[in-house]
Design an enzyme around this catalytic site. Structure first.
Site, PDB file in Angstrom:
ATOM      1  N   CYS A 171       0.802  -1.225   0.000  1.00  0.00           N
ATOM      2  CA  CYS A 171       0.000   0.000   0.000  1.00  0.00           C
ATOM      3  C   CYS A 171       0.835   1.275   0.000  1.00  0.00           C
ATOM      4  CB  CYS A 171      -0.954  -0.020   1.184  1.00  0.00           C
ATOM      5  SG  CYS A 171      -2.026  -1.467   1.183  1.00  0.00           S
ATOM      6  N   HIS A 311      -2.106   8.352   6.360  1.00  0.00           N
ATOM      7  CA  HIS A 311      -2.433   7.081   5.706  1.00  0.00           C
ATOM      8  C   HIS A 311      -3.853   6.675   6.099  1.00  0.00           C
ATOM      9  CE1 HIS A 311      -1.515   3.396   3.629  1.00  0.00           C
ATOM     10  NE2 HIS A 311      -1.718   2.646   4.691  1.00  0.00           N
ATOM     11  N   GLU A 322      -0.537   5.471  13.857  1.00  0.00           N
ATOM     12  CA  GLU A 322      -0.294   6.761  13.215  1.00  0.00           C
ATOM     13  C   GLU A 322      -0.571   7.914  14.171  1.00  0.00           C
ATOM     14  OE1 GLU A 322      -0.779   8.602   8.736  1.00  0.00           O
ATOM     15  OE2 GLU A 322      -2.194   7.074   9.411  1.00  0.00           O
ATOM     16  N   LYS A 340      -8.991   8.264   2.648  1.00  0.00           N
ATOM     17  CA  LYS A 340      -9.602   6.938   2.550  1.00  0.00           C
ATOM     18  C   LYS A 340     -11.020   6.894   3.097  1.00  0.00           C
ATOM     19  CE  LYS A 340      -5.208   4.438   2.520  1.00  0.00           C
ATOM     20  NZ  LYS A 340      -4.305   5.613   2.640  1.00  0.00           N
ATOM     21  N   HIS A 345      -9.615   2.413   0.446  1.00  0.00           N
ATOM     22  CA  HIS A 345      -8.186   2.138   0.355  1.00  0.00           C
ATOM     23  C   HIS A 345      -7.890   1.589  -1.031  1.00  0.00           C
ATOM     24  CE1 HIS A 345      -4.164   1.307   1.192  1.00  0.00           C
ATOM     25  NE2 HIS A 345      -4.253   0.699   2.358  1.00  0.00           N
ATOM     26  N   PHE A 404       1.720  -3.281   3.937  1.00  0.00           N
ATOM     27  CA  PHE A 404       2.032  -4.617   4.449  1.00  0.00           C
ATOM     28  C   PHE A 404       3.500  -4.933   4.155  1.00  0.00           C
ATOM     29  CE2 PHE A 404      -2.503  -6.627   4.143  1.00  0.00           C
ATOM     30  CZ  PHE A 404      -2.908  -5.830   5.204  1.00  0.00           C
TER      31      PHE A 404
END
Length: 416
Positions: A171, A311, A322, A340, A345, A404
């Site tokens: 991502c 993110h 975060e 998002k 996403h 990931f």
């Protein structure tokens, strides 16, 4: 990617963003995307191809006919993620005022992050093989499914003969591509780089796989309310698709040719958590190394950052990590947004789409709100933009991307 300020700081290493293009669930061009993002309304909805699955909704791109937009005979050999990339790349190059028919293609690079590739083509052909044997498998399966197909097709479409790369950092791939592009420009390998990310995996297999690992929201009764970054009751992300591309040039070269610098990319940093295959390190120290590297390259102190494009996946673990990172490194509480909530996403495309959103915030002095966030948990000491856009002049902004595998990328953008 560069990790430090060895090449200098600030304007000495600035790269200009001279064009942007994107195809997203909120809109298939810059104007409609920005309107959708600033509306604060989620694009998530049920999808017929996902009917009967534990998670039957997503954020699709359905405001454009991709075959018509790509045009020509080559469209038949492209998987959906490639079509998204080609359309976004053409938009970005046109926005930059460049013409592939006359530029020196040998000095033009393409860096296009893709996480998965043409998985739907692979699944379809696997079914054909099982049902009808080898002769039913398409001879185009390999060039349609490989992740680097998007970078290759964009290079063909743009007559770009410089380096063509396809970084895959899950991502964070779109942001990684932009950081790599910056290095190509500052290292002298290219004069122009078209960089970004693309992804389209809204297939039953992939959606089920994400659902089985517990990554997706299960709010099937309320798809539009499912993606809720930083909310106390968030329960996972909503999968989306899309592409975004940026045209990057050295600032001085862009100015010399009469190009418009929409923003400056003054720093990029990367790191790896080395913690877990899918979960972020809870203390955020790995992500912090990436952000600090971007700040060092830009020559900024953390207190000079005016805005953070987070993110913000809407997953319990990411948003908690975060928050820890932001509150520790930016105690002055710059306003935070998280796209998002609106577009879901988009996986490998996310970092590039959010980079464009950051550029638009710098240009327009407007910070989009986080969809479905009405109040922050007491444990989250952030200044999140909620309910409506915030009018605020932003000089310096940082965009976060995490993937990931523990991949972390931060991009530092400055107003021109």
């Amino acid at each position: 990617m560069s990790q430090s300020a060895d090449q200098g700081t600030g304007a000495a290493t600035a790269v200009a963003v001279t064009g942007v293009g994107l195809v997203t669930p909120a809109g298939a061009d810059e104007h409609s995307f920005w309107e959708g993002l600033c509306s604060g309304h989620s694009t998530a909805r049920r999808r017929p191809e996902l009917a009967g699955l534990p998670v039957d909704f997503a954020c699709p791109v359905d405001s454009i006919d991709l075959d018509e937009a790509v045009g020509g005979r080559s469209v038949w050999r492209m998987a959906r993620f490639v079509k998204l990339a080609v359309v976004a790349a053409r938009q970005a190059v046109a926005d930059a005022g460049l013409d592939p028919a006359v530029w020196d293609g040998g000095r033009v690079g393409v860096v296009l992050g893709v996480g998965v590739g043409g998985v739907s083509v692979l699944v379809d052909n696997a079914a054909k093989l099982a049902a009808s044997g080898p002769e039913a498998v398409s001879p185009l399966l390999v060039p349609m499914m490989i992740p680097n197909a998007a970078a290759g097709e964009v290079a063909i479409a743009l007559k770009a003969g410089g380096p063509s790369l396809a970084p895959a950092t899950a991502c964070a791939s779109g942001a990684t591509a932009i950081a790599v592009a910056r290095d190509l420009l500052l290292g002298g390998s290219c004069d122009v780089v078209v960089a970004g990310g693309a992804e389209s995996v809204l297939t039953p297999l992939v959606v089920t796989a994400f659902a089985r690992m517990g990554a997706l929201s299960t709010r099937t009764a309320d798809p539009a309310g499912a993606s809720r970054p930083f909310a106390d009751d968030r329960d996972g992300f909503v999968i989306g698709e899309g592409a975004a591309m940026l045209v990057l040039e050295r600032e001085e070269a862009a100015r010399t040719r009469g190009g418009r610098a929409r923003a400056l990319l003054t720093g990029a940093g990367s790191s790896t958590d080395a913690h877990h295959p899918t979960a972020p390190a809870p203390d955020g120290r790995g992500a912090e190394r990436a952000v600090q590297a971007a700040l060092d390259q830009a020559g900024w102190a953390a207190g000079e950052v005016d805005h953070i494009n987070a993110h913000g996946t809407s997953t319990p673990l990411n948003d908690a990590m975060e928050t820890t990172l932001i509150s520790r490194l930016f105690p002055h509480r710059p306003p935070v947004t998280a796209p998002k909530g609106v577009i879901g996403h988009t996986l490998a495309a996310a970092g590039a789409i959010e980079a464009v959103a950051t550029v638009l915030t710098l240009e327009r002095s407007l910070i989009p709100p986080i969809a479905n966030l009405d109040a922050l948990p007491d444990a989250f000491p952030l200044d999140c933009v909620m309910k409506e856009p915030r009018h605020q002049r932003v000089e310096r902004a940082v965009s976060h991307s995490f993937g990931f595998g523990g991949h972390n990328v931060a991009l530092a953008f400055q107003r021109t």
